[in-house]
Enzyme design. Structure first.
Site, PDB file in Angstrom:
ATOM      1  CG  ASP A 230       8.071   3.489  -0.906  1.00 35.11           C
ATOM      2  OD1 ASP A 230       9.221   3.034  -0.962  1.00 35.11           O
ATOM      3  OD2 ASP A 230       7.044   2.778  -0.963  1.00 35.11           O
TER       4      ASP A 230
ATOM      5  CG  ASP B   3       6.607  -3.778   1.478  1.00 37.98           C
ATOM      6  OD1 ASP B   3       7.499  -2.967   1.811  1.00 37.98           O
ATOM      7  OD2 ASP B   3       5.816  -3.584   0.535  1.00 37.98           O
TER       8      ASP B   3
HETATM    9  C1  GLA Z   1       6.391  -0.166  -1.011  1.00 40.81           C
HETATM   10  C2  GLA Z   1       6.261   0.153   0.477  1.00 40.81           C
HETATM   11  C3  GLA Z   1       4.888  -0.253   0.972  1.00 40.81           C
HETATM   12  C4  GLA Z   1       3.824   0.473   0.164  1.00 40.81           C
HETATM   13  C5  GLA Z   1       4.005   0.201  -1.318  1.00 40.81           C
HETATM   14  C6  GLA Z   1       3.077   1.061  -2.171  1.00 40.81           C
HETATM   15  O1  GLA Z   1       6.366  -1.533  -1.233  1.00 40.81           O
HETATM   16  O2  GLA Z   1       7.271  -0.488   1.206  1.00 40.81           O
HETATM   17  O3  GLA Z   1       4.755   0.017   2.340  1.00 40.81           O
HETATM   18  O4  GLA Z   1       3.912   1.838   0.426  1.00 40.81           O
HETATM   19  O5  GLA Z   1       5.341   0.473  -1.736  1.00 40.81           O
HETATM   20  O6  GLA Z   1       3.281   0.917  -3.529  1.00 40.81           O
END
Ligand code: GLA
Length: 399
Positions: free
Chosen positions: A156, A224
């Site tokens: 990520d 998200d």
């Molecule tokens: C980002 C990702 C999420 C999750 C969070 C965790 O927002 O897009 O899917 O993994 O980080 O902190």
């Protein structure tokens, strides 16, 4: 020279077999990727548990994935998202924090259930939840994951964005990001362990155009998801046009499922599942598997919906037509049939019609309504039906 001894003949045979293998290898690899030949299916901790995730909870999810029948329906990965990370030791190796006393033992437990296990990190110094990232420790981290028995890494972008701000131009920032993803790809490869590589950088810089070239088996195409219809529909219906970038071993990822988290009604969750299946999207449940209603289990384990998602041809579907809130999406499947979704984005029920000739069929077609589990028989040219508000009628159509 005459070959006489048995040993020489064996050697020659091995040599020839080696050449044959080398010649066959590139083709075999192109046909069947070693991981993610179909979109990954499993569970991820983030959508429901966020930071409240620990060893005991993960074990309980693995247990429930088996007892609920999800494993038998095709769900495989138990993925731990952010907040497992602890400190690095004097040699720079990462350790899990007190919530996860023994990652290797946890991985063994999950494997013992016939499942696989995933973990999470970032190319930046800190994760989105401000835990330790892999920046400068990529090879060590990949080795650690492999030693624990990890099968899947979600990587990520998070903290790397701060470093990218120091780049001289957007092009230089892009290069920095691409290099960071390549670095972890190479580190994972070096371990020799097959590990699904999941890129998460929210769809920036049209990742679908280069995600596969940096080794991504899947890449997030959006920000998200949230457990409400507005966000799910915004993400799902924005995937039009991305089909050509997906295929076996490399998938578009419109984010994890919210089915069973309670923020949408059954029609809306059916839309979520149906659209994700047409999109050949990863199916990563994001709910608490230990407390599912029979309705949630039925939504997540519908075999015919899963068969569409997991179709071996790996051809992502796309939007065929939109008229206001009414959208028709279709996906071509390996047996020549097509999955057809009649989606009604309006909150009230609507009459919708699909003309199968518009989908390329010439004669009469056999039609099955998947969620109703009902064969509709032979249909000559078009089909009209009422579609619930925010809902879907999902058909499988065969000439
Ligand atoms: C980002 C990702 C999420 C999750 C969070 C965790 O927002 O897009 O899917 O993994 O980080 O902190």
């Amino acid at each position: 020279m005459l070959i006489t001894t048995h040993r020489e003949i064996t050697r020659l045979r091995l040599f020839l077999a080696g050449i044959a293998l080398l010649l066959a290898l590139p083709r075999t690899m192109a046909q069947t990727p070693s991981v993610a030949a179909t979109p990954p299916m499993g569970w991820n901790s983030w959508n429901h548990f966020a930071r409240k995730i620990d060893d005991v909870t993960v074990r309980a999810q693995a247990d429930a994935m088996v007892s609920s029948g999800m494993r038998d329906a095709g769900y495989v990965y138990i993925n731990i998202d952010d907040t497992w990370e602890g400190e690095r030791d004097a040699q720079g190796f990462i350790h899990s924090n007190e919530k996860f006393p023994d990652m290797k033992a946890l991985a063994d437990y999950v494997h013992g259930k016939g499942l696989k296990i995933g973990i999470y990190s970032t190319p930046g110094p800190k994760t989105c939840a401000k835990f330790e990232g892999s920046y400068g420790h990529e090879e060590q981290d990949a080795q650690t994951y492999a030693a624990w028995g990890i099968d899947y890494l979600k990587y990520d972008l998070c903290g790397l964005r701060d470093i990218m701000k120091s780049a001289e131009s957007p092009e230089a920032a892009h290069k920095m990001m691409v290099n960071a993803y390549v670095k972890m790809r190479d580190a994972l490869r070096k371990t020799g362990r097959p590990i699904v590589y999941s890129l998460c950088q929210y769809g920036n810089d049209a990742v679908w155009q280069w995600g596969a070239s940096v080794g991504g088996n899947l890449w997030r195409t959006t920000g998200d998801i949230k457990d409400n219809y507005a966000r799910m529909e915004q993400i799902g219906f924005s995937q039009a046009g991305l089909a050509k970038f997906a295929g076996p071993g490399h998938w578009n990822d419109p984010d994890m499922l919210e089915v069973g988290n309670g923020g949408m009604n059954a029609d809306e969750y059916r839309t979520h599942m149906s659209l994700w299946a047409i999109l050949a999207a990863p199916l990563l449940a994001g709910n608490d598997l230990t407390s599912m209603s029979p309705e949630t289990i039925a939504l997540l384990t519908n075999r015919e919906v899963i068969a569409i998602d997991q179709d071996r041809a790996g051809k992502q579907g796309d939007r065929i037509r939109a008229e206001g809130p009414m959208e028709i999406w279709a996906r071509t499947l390996a047996d020549g049939s097509r999955a057809v979704g009649l989606f009604n984005r309006h909150p009230q029920p609507m009459e919708m019609q699909v003309d199968f000739r518009e989908l390329g069929f010439k004669g009469a077609v056999k039609v099955r309504d998947i969620w109703a589990a009902k064969d509709l028989g032979l249909i000559q040219s078009s089909y009209q039906t009422s579609v619930p508000g925010h809902g879907v009628v999902l058909l499988r159509v065969l000439e």
